[in-house]
Design a protein around this motif. Structure first.
Motif, PDB file in Angstrom:
ATOM      1  N   GLU A   1       0.997  -1.121   0.095  1.00 10.62           N
ATOM      2  CA  GLU A   1      -0.059  -0.130   0.088  1.00 10.62           C
ATOM      3  C   GLU A   1       1.145   1.465  -0.151  1.00 10.62           C
ATOM      4  OE1 GLU A   1      -2.714  -0.056   3.319  1.00 10.62           O
ATOM      5  OE2 GLU A   1      -3.703  -2.000   2.599  1.00 10.62           O
ATOM      6  N   SER A   2       2.209   0.955   0.330  1.00  2.86           N
ATOM      7  CA  SER A   2       2.903   2.084   0.528  1.00  2.86           C
ATOM      8  C   SER A   2       4.503   1.791   0.221  1.00  2.86           C
ATOM      9  CB  SER A   2       3.241   2.849   1.817  1.00  2.86           C
ATOM     10  OG  SER A   2       4.220   3.916   1.833  1.00  2.86           O
ATOM     11  N   GLU A   3       5.218   2.504  -0.461  1.00  4.59           N
ATOM     12  CA  GLU A   3       6.558   2.240  -1.081  1.00  4.59           C
ATOM     13  C   GLU A   3       7.515   1.922  -0.192  1.00  4.59           C
ATOM     14  OE1 GLU A   3       7.699   4.972  -4.000  1.00  4.59           O
ATOM     15  OE2 GLU A   3       6.067   4.123  -5.759  1.00  4.59           O
ATOM     16  N   SER A   4       7.145   2.706   1.178  1.00  5.27           N
ATOM     17  CA  SER A   4       8.292   2.774   2.398  1.00  5.27           C
ATOM     18  C   SER A   4       7.633   1.708   3.528  1.00  5.27           C
ATOM     19  CB  SER A   4       8.390   4.063   2.640  1.00  5.27           C
ATOM     20  OG  SER A   4       7.285   4.605   3.226  1.00  5.27           O
ATOM     21  N   GLU A   5       6.738   1.179   3.299  1.00  5.83           N
ATOM     22  CA  GLU A   5       6.265   0.119   4.172  1.00  5.83           C
ATOM     23  C   GLU A   5       6.158  -1.328   3.823  1.00  5.83           C
ATOM     24  OE1 GLU A   5       2.770   0.604   7.796  1.00  5.83           O
ATOM     25  OE2 GLU A   5       2.619   1.441   6.001  1.00  5.83           O
ATOM     26  N   CYS A   6       6.627  -2.258   4.861  1.00  6.51           N
ATOM     27  CA  CYS A   6       6.429  -3.699   4.520  1.00  6.51           C
ATOM     28  C   CYS A   6       4.978  -4.075   4.447  1.00  6.51           C
ATOM     29  CB  CYS A   6       7.382  -4.451   5.701  1.00  6.51           C
ATOM     30  SG  CYS A   6       7.125  -6.169   5.633  1.00  6.51           S
ATOM     31  N   PRO A   7       4.585  -4.762   3.402  1.00  8.69           N
ATOM     32  CA  PRO A   7       3.371  -5.194   3.387  1.00  8.69           C
ATOM     33  C   PRO A   7       2.778  -6.317   4.489  1.00  8.69           C
ATOM     34  CG  PRO A   7       4.285  -5.346   1.210  1.00  8.69           C
ATOM     35  CD  PRO A   7       5.397  -4.937   2.172  1.00  8.69           C
ATOM     36  N   THR A   8       3.856  -7.122   4.992  1.00  4.55           N
ATOM     37  CA  THR A   8       3.688  -8.047   6.019  1.00  4.55           C
ATOM     38  C   THR A   8       3.458  -7.420   7.506  1.00  4.55           C
ATOM     39  OG1 THR A   8       4.754  -9.492   4.799  1.00  4.55           O
ATOM     40  CG2 THR A   8       4.472 -10.063   6.870  1.00  4.55           C
ATOM     41  N   CYS A   9       4.252  -6.546   7.595  1.00  6.84           N
ATOM     42  CA  CYS A   9       3.981  -5.751   8.986  1.00  6.84           C
ATOM     43  C   CYS A   9       3.222  -4.687   9.087  1.00  6.84           C
ATOM     44  CB  CYS A   9       5.788  -5.421   9.566  1.00  6.84           C
ATOM     45  SG  CYS A   9       6.889  -6.626   9.605  1.00  6.84           S
ATOM     46  N   ALA A  10       2.695  -4.171   7.932  1.00  4.41           N
ATOM     47  CA  ALA A  10       1.897  -2.910   7.885  1.00  4.41           C
ATOM     48  C   ALA A  10       0.584  -2.982   8.887  1.00  4.41           C
ATOM     49  CB  ALA A  10       1.395  -2.709   6.507  1.00  4.41           C
TER      50      ALA A  10
ATOM     51  N   LYS B   1       5.315  12.367  27.798  1.00  9.46           N
ATOM     52  CA  LYS B   1       5.330  13.226  26.604  1.00  9.46           C
ATOM     53  C   LYS B   1       5.757  12.330  25.336  1.00  9.46           C
ATOM     54  CE  LYS B   1       7.184  17.284  24.359  1.00  9.46           C
ATOM     55  NZ  LYS B   1       8.085  18.602  24.729  1.00  9.46           N
ATOM     56  N   LEU B   2       4.784  12.075  24.520  1.00 15.99           N
ATOM     57  CA  LEU B   2       5.071  11.100  23.465  1.00 15.99           C
ATOM     58  C   LEU B   2       5.272  11.820  22.212  1.00 15.99           C
ATOM     59  CD1 LEU B   2       5.006   7.988  22.499  1.00 15.99           C
ATOM     60  CD2 LEU B   2       2.768   8.379  22.121  1.00 15.99           C
ATOM     61  N   THR B   3       6.283  11.469  21.433  1.00 13.01           N
ATOM     62  CA  THR B   3       6.756  12.062  20.333  1.00 13.01           C
ATOM     63  C   THR B   3       6.513  10.972  19.022  1.00 13.01           C
ATOM     64  OG1 THR B   3       8.261  13.570  21.172  1.00 13.01           O
ATOM     65  CG2 THR B   3       8.330  13.155  18.495  1.00 13.01           C
ATOM     66  N   LEU B   4       5.388  11.281  18.214  1.00  9.99           N
ATOM     67  CA  LEU B   4       5.245  10.064  17.289  1.00  9.99           C
ATOM     68  C   LEU B   4       5.730  10.600  15.838  1.00  9.99           C
ATOM     69  CD1 LEU B   4       3.607   7.571  16.521  1.00  9.99           C
ATOM     70  CD2 LEU B   4       1.526   9.117  16.337  1.00  9.99           C
ATOM     71  N   ILE B   5       6.572   9.846  15.256  1.00 12.09           N
ATOM     72  CA  ILE B   5       7.202   9.947  13.963  1.00 12.09           C
ATOM     73  C   ILE B   5       6.591   9.408  12.901  1.00 12.09           C
ATOM     74  CG2 ILE B   5       9.221   9.605  12.613  1.00 12.09           C
ATOM     75  CD1 ILE B   5      10.767   9.685  15.028  1.00 12.09           C
ATOM     76  N   THR B   6       5.821  10.169  11.965  1.00 16.05           N
ATOM     77  CA  THR B   6       4.929   9.625  10.924  1.00 16.05           C
ATOM     78  C   THR B   6       5.616   9.480   9.693  1.00 16.05           C
ATOM     79  OG1 THR B   6       4.228  11.908  10.234  1.00 16.05           O
ATOM     80  CG2 THR B   6       3.058  10.494  11.946  1.00 16.05           C
ATOM     81  N   ASP B   7       5.075   8.637   8.757  1.00 16.89           N
ATOM     82  CA  ASP B   7       5.801   8.339   7.430  1.00 16.89           C
ATOM     83  C   ASP B   7       5.880   9.829   6.537  1.00 16.89           C
ATOM     84  OD1 ASP B   7       5.782   5.653   8.004  1.00 16.89           O
ATOM     85  OD2 ASP B   7       3.888   5.276   6.971  1.00 16.89           O
ATOM     86  N   PRO B   8       6.960   9.935   5.783  1.00 20.00           N
ATOM     87  CA  PRO B   8       7.256  10.834   4.927  1.00 20.00           C
ATOM     88  C   PRO B   8       6.064  11.026   4.013  1.00 20.00           C
ATOM     89  CG  PRO B   8       8.619   9.267   4.423  1.00 20.00           C
ATOM     90  CD  PRO B   8       8.334   8.790   5.819  1.00 20.00           C
ATOM     91  N   PRO B   9       5.776  12.260   3.536  1.00 20.28           N
ATOM     92  CA  PRO B   9       4.357  12.295   2.544  1.00 20.28           C
ATOM     93  C   PRO B   9       4.747  11.524   1.169  1.00 20.28           C
ATOM     94  CG  PRO B   9       5.691  14.361   2.780  1.00 20.28           C
ATOM     95  CD  PRO B   9       6.344  13.670   3.689  1.00 20.28           C
ATOM     96  N   THR B  10       6.134  11.718   0.880  1.00 22.88           N
ATOM     97  CA  THR B  10       6.342  10.966  -0.712  1.00 22.88           C
ATOM     98  C   THR B  10       7.632  10.356  -0.440  1.00 22.88           C
ATOM     99  OG1 THR B  10       7.085  13.307  -1.266  1.00 22.88           O
ATOM    100  CG2 THR B  10       4.789  12.669  -1.946  1.00 22.88           C
ATOM    101  N   GLY B  11       7.877   9.726  -1.753  1.00 22.12           N
ATOM    102  CA  GLY B  11       9.477   9.346  -1.754  1.00 22.12           C
ATOM    103  C   GLY B  11       9.622   7.752  -1.583  1.00 22.12           C
ATOM    104  N   LYS B  12      10.586   7.199  -2.162  1.00 22.90           N
ATOM    105  CA  LYS B  12      10.945   5.747  -1.794  1.00 22.90           C
ATOM    106  C   LYS B  12      11.542   5.403  -0.760  1.00 22.90           C
ATOM    107  CE  LYS B  12      10.347   4.852  -7.116  1.00 22.90           C
ATOM    108  NZ  LYS B  12      11.180   4.399  -8.042  1.00 22.90           N
ATOM    109  N   SER B  13      11.681   4.150  -0.356  1.00 21.25           N
ATOM    110  CA  SER B  13      12.414   3.758   0.719  1.00 21.25           C
ATOM    111  C   SER B  13      14.074   3.883   0.751  1.00 21.25           C
ATOM    112  CB  SER B  13      12.059   2.218   1.175  1.00 21.25           C
ATOM    113  OG  SER B  13      12.701   1.426   0.059  1.00 21.25           O
TER     114      SER B  13
END
Length: 916
Positions: free
Chosen positions: A826-835, A883-895
């Motif tokens: 579903e995303s170029e920067s994320e593992c389909p199995t772990c997603a 205090k929690l800092t959540l890092i989200t996926d970048p908007p565009t670009g490949k792994s």
């Protein structure tokens, strides 16, 4: 034929001479040589005004023979001569227009028909100016049709020819039909001018002398008057009317405001010299009579000398005499004439006169009153009451009633009261008096006739009549009136109190009336006929159908049902009938009003409370419980609960508490009765629905100084099993009981300490496990940061086939074919199995982050919880205070282009999830 000798004579006119305005002391004198006269439009021709101002103009050179003044137009028609010989001229004058000092003459034409010389005998003009007729001494009549004021718009022709002189002419208008009456010395004719051929009708073979004709008012049907020497005749266009035998040689006839004015020669005077002459050889005496033909009396009679003419103007009669005098006959006012008649006790004539004078109803009523008083004084009570009856509506009835209150005059009083009722002017007292008259006279026929008049002709107060008849003992008559005029309340009242027969009557009434009457008279009916009344109420509240046709009954009316609750009060002191009525209602109408069930429950509880036989008492208890369980108390049971408490009906109270989910009240009820076993049983039965019951039970037993160790132990077992109370609170609660020794809670405390020890051991084991897993995760993170990752996978994690280039590898050790990755990722920067797992973790973190600001929810849970420490620990576990800092996926670009730091953080999350 009416003989005038029997007519009464009155002086209803005052004679006086007109005074000269220039010299008020002398009588007014007319000019010499008057040959013709007429009146109208406020003048007496010669132009004498009401203020006796005389004016004149020269109409002809020689003389004027005839004048005719129209009443509705300022038009004067004259006949006269300008030359010597027989050559009469007709002139039409417009009095509103002037030609120098004279009125404007609009038309002049010769009067003689053809070339035959003859004198004019009479003249008449139609008020619409479309006809003019001239009569001649040779017996001919010339008719001018069209606009008589203009030559061009009119035609003249001879209408009648004969050998006898014409003595009178008169036009009569009836709708669109115009008639011309023609009188000669020998006959009377009538021509119809609205028909083209002018048909002629011969009305009589008796004629009259000159100036002895006239025409009555339209109010008298415009009849043509012909005054002969022996009789006076009245004619319609098609027949002769009434005849009056007024003897004497007539010289003049005139009609004035409903009166016939006749001037006759005195029998002692010499005869006239010739036809049509106004001159006599010697002075003659004449008699002037004024007749009222309708009322049959002579309004005035006087002797005069040498009257030339009598004309009417300004409401009076003016008499012109040969000696140039002018007299006036002024009619007296109506009130004066009536007073003259009253003095002579001529009341009938006064009444007729008042009617002919159009006197108002108040005036007529006063005459009737005076006439009635006159007859009453004379002793003619029957005639007097007839006159008093004619005053109804104007005269106060009490004036008449007081005169006839004597028992000997009761039949006259009855007649007056009957007339008063027929005119719908009777009040309640009059009705009472009339019915009392009937009862005193014992005139049942008149009484029945009075009360049995049709409903449209009822002129009395029905309710008052019923009261009077009932008081007088005429019960059947009173019942008849009440039934006929739908006075159902009175009917039932009479029947109940006087005849005692009403149930069958109510059963025939329409629903609404039956319901209202049962509410009003139900108690009385119940007292006299309890069973029949109960049966009627059963039908009225379930499926009422009238037995008869007292009123019109529709299907909708039959489907109506009365509210049974509104009739319960009728059964006072009749509990057996009330119970039968209520049980019938709940059997037939399951949705009966709540009051029906409450009343029946009260009756059953009363029977249960007063019953001493054990078996019967148990049966009554079952009936009461069955009524409570019938479903009628599923929502509203306040009154039922009060009834059960009043009668100490334990089973009912507990059932209603349970129905209302009032579990604490059940507990308190057992506590008040000190039924310890029931208290524990209630906790066991309802404790899972309301856990505070166990705490209340422990506190209750702790307050008891009796030995309650058995019950305390049972309560502690349940509290310990479900951890309902902290141990410290349990100890504090039981510390106030002197009988509760340590042995009571020894087992509870030992068991609780054992549970705490096991919980501590379990928590320590989990701590060691979490520390080991944390250390392992930190080691993996360090390796990812400090050393390279070697991908040794030989199979695709998606299709499980050997890997072939190109391939995609992730730090989570999953590898994929290029085409498999593109197909499933579903995303170029994320593992389909772990997603999926990663997404769950991220959602949990977001949820915790959202809940961090819900301070009100935290405060509410903290206040409501029994263990506040567990709530705080739960929120610590959610990271609310971190205090929690959540890092989200970048908007565009490949792994391959992502920064290393972002990959490491994401991989940390992925790895953490897989190993957790």
């Amino acid at each position: 034929m009416a003989a005038f000798l029997q007519w009464r004579r009155f002086v209803f006119f005052d004679k006086e001479a007109i005074k000269d305005p220039a010299d008020s002391g002398k009588p007014f004198n007319l000019p010499q040589g008057i040959s013709a006269s007429d009146s109208g439009r406020g003048h007496i021709i010669w132009f004498l005004t009401r203020s006796s101002q005389l004016s004149n103009f020269q109409a002809y050179k020689l003389r004027v023979t005839h004048l005719y003044q129209l009443k509705q137009h300022s038009i004067l028609v004259s006949v006269g001569q300008d030359d010597e010989g027989i050559n009469p001229l007709v002139k039409v004058w417009n009095l509103d227009k002037r030609d120098s000092s004279s009125p404007l003459c609009t038309r002049i034409f010769p009067a003689i028909p053809g070339n035959k010389p003859t004198e004019v005998s009479c003249l008449t003009v139609h008020e619409n100016l479309s006809f003019m007729a001239i009569g001649f001494t040779d017996g001919s009549v010339v008719l001018t049709k069209g606009d008589i004021t203009r030559d061009r718009h009119s035609k003249t022709h001879t209408l009648h020819e004969g050998s006898c002189p014409i003595t009178g002419l008169a036009f009569r208008q009836s709708g669109k039909t115009t008639h011309l009456f023609v009188a000669t010395l020998e006959k009377v004719l009538c021509y119809t001018l609205s028909v083209k051929e002018y048909p002629c009708t011969e009305l009589d073979v008796h004629g009259c002398a000159l100036r002895c004709t006239s025409l009555t008012d339209p109010s008298q049907d415009s009849q043509f008057i012909v005054a002969g020497d022996e009789c006076v005749y009245l004619y319609q266009p098609d027949e002769r009317g009434p005849c009056f035998a007024f003897e004497g040689q007539k010289l003049l006839a005139h009609w004035h405001r409903g009166y016939l004015v006749l001037l006759s020669r005195d029998k002692k005077s010499p005869n006239k010299s010739q036809f049509g002459s106004r001159e006599t050889l010697t002075s003659e005496k004449q008699i002037l009579n004024i007749y009222d033909l309708d009322n049959k009396f002579i309004a005035y009679s006087g002797t005069f000398e040498d009257i030339i003419d009598v004309v009417a103007e300004w409401g009076s009669l003016h008499i012109l005499t040969r000696d140039n005098g002018l007299l006036v006959l002024q009619e007296k006012d109506t009130q004066t004439k009536l007073e003259m008649l009253f003095k002579k006790n001529l009341f009938v004539m006064a009444i007729n006169l008042a009617k002919s004078q159009h006197l108002d109803t108040d005036g007529l009523s006063e005459i009737f009153r005076q006439y009635g008083d006159h007859l009453y004084v004379k002793g003619d009570h029957d005639g007097a009451i007839q006159q008093y009856i004619r005053t109804i509506g104007k005269l106060e009835p009490s004036y008449v009633i007081r005169k006839f209150l004597d028992a000997q005059r009761i039949h006259n009083l009855t007649a007056y009261l009957q007339a008063l009722h027929r005119q719908s002017l009777a009040n309640a007292d009059h009705t009472t008096l009339l019915l009392n008259c009937y009862t005193k006279l014992k005139d049942s026929t008149k009484l029945e006739e009075f009360i049995k008049t049709s409903e449209s002709e009822v002129h009395f107060d029905v309710e008052i009549a019923i009261k009077v008849l009932r008081q007088a003992g005429y019960y059947q008559h009173a019942v008849f009136l009440a039934e006929r005029h739908d006075q159902h309340e009175w009917y039932l009242k009479i029947q109940l109190e006087d005849i005692k027969e009403a149930l069958c009557y109510i059963g025939r009434l329409p629903f609404d009336q039956a319901e209202s009457n049962m509410k009003r008279y139900g108690k009385t009916l119940m007292h006299h006929a309890p069973e029949e009344t109960t049966d009627l109420l059963k039908g009225l509240c379930t499926n009422y159908q009238p037995n008869g046709e007292v009123g019109t009954v529709s299907l909708e009316t039959q489907r109506k049902k009365a509210n049974a609750e509104e009739f319960i009060h009728i059964f006072a002191n009749h509990p057996r009938e009330l119970r039968a009525f209520l049980e019938h209602m709940i059997q037939v109408e399951a949705e009966s009003p709540q009051g029906v069930y409450d009343t029946l429950l009260e009756l059953r509880l009363q029977d249960w409370a007063h019953e001493e036989d054990i078996k019967k008492k148990k049966a009554l208890q079952g009936e009461a419980l069955s009524l409570l369980k019938s479903g009628c108390y599923s929502t509203v049971f306040d009154k039922a609960l009060i009834l059960c408490q009043m009668h100490n009906f334990k089973e009912g109270v507990l059932y209603l508490y349970e129905q209302g989910q009032l579990y604490q009240q059940i507990m308190h009820y057992h506590m008040q009765n000190e039924d310890y076993g029931k208290v524990v049983e209630a906790c066991q039965r309802y404790g899972d629905k309301e856990t505070c019951l166990w705490e209340q039970a422990l506190g209750y037993f702790a307050r008891k100084e009796e030995d309650c160790k058995e019950y305390i132990s049972a309560v502690l077992q349940h509290i310990d099993r479900y951890s309902l109370m902290p141990p410290l609170l349990v100890v504090q609660t039981l510390a106030h009981n002197s009988t509760a020794t340590l042995s009571v809670i020894k087992d509870y405390l030992i068991n609780k300490l054992h549970q705490e020890s096991e919980q501590i051991e379990e928590d320590e084991r989990k701590i060691r496990t979490y520390r080991e897993e944390t250390a392992q995760l930190r080691q993996e993170i360090q390796e990812l940061r400090s050393s390279a990752k070697i991908f040794q996978k030989t199979k695709c994690s998606m299709c499980n086939s050997p890997l072939e280039l190109p391939s995609v590898h992730f730090l989570c050790s999953h590898s994929f074919h290029q085409h498999c990755f593109e197909s499933y990722a579903e995303s170029e920067s994320e593992c389909p199995t772990c997603a999926p797992d990663n997404r769950k973790v991220l959602d949990m973190l977001r949820a915790q982050d959202q809940k961090r600001d819900q301070h009100e929810l935290f405060q509410r849970q903290l206040k409501c919880s029994k263990d506040g420490f567990s709530v705080v620990a739960d929120y610590f576990g959610r990271g609310v205070f971190n205090k929690l800092t959540l890092i989200t996926d970048p908007p565009t670009g490949k792994s391959t282009t992502s920064s290393l730091e972002a990959d490491l953080n994401r991989d940390l999350l992925i790895h953490t999830k897989r190993t957790s």
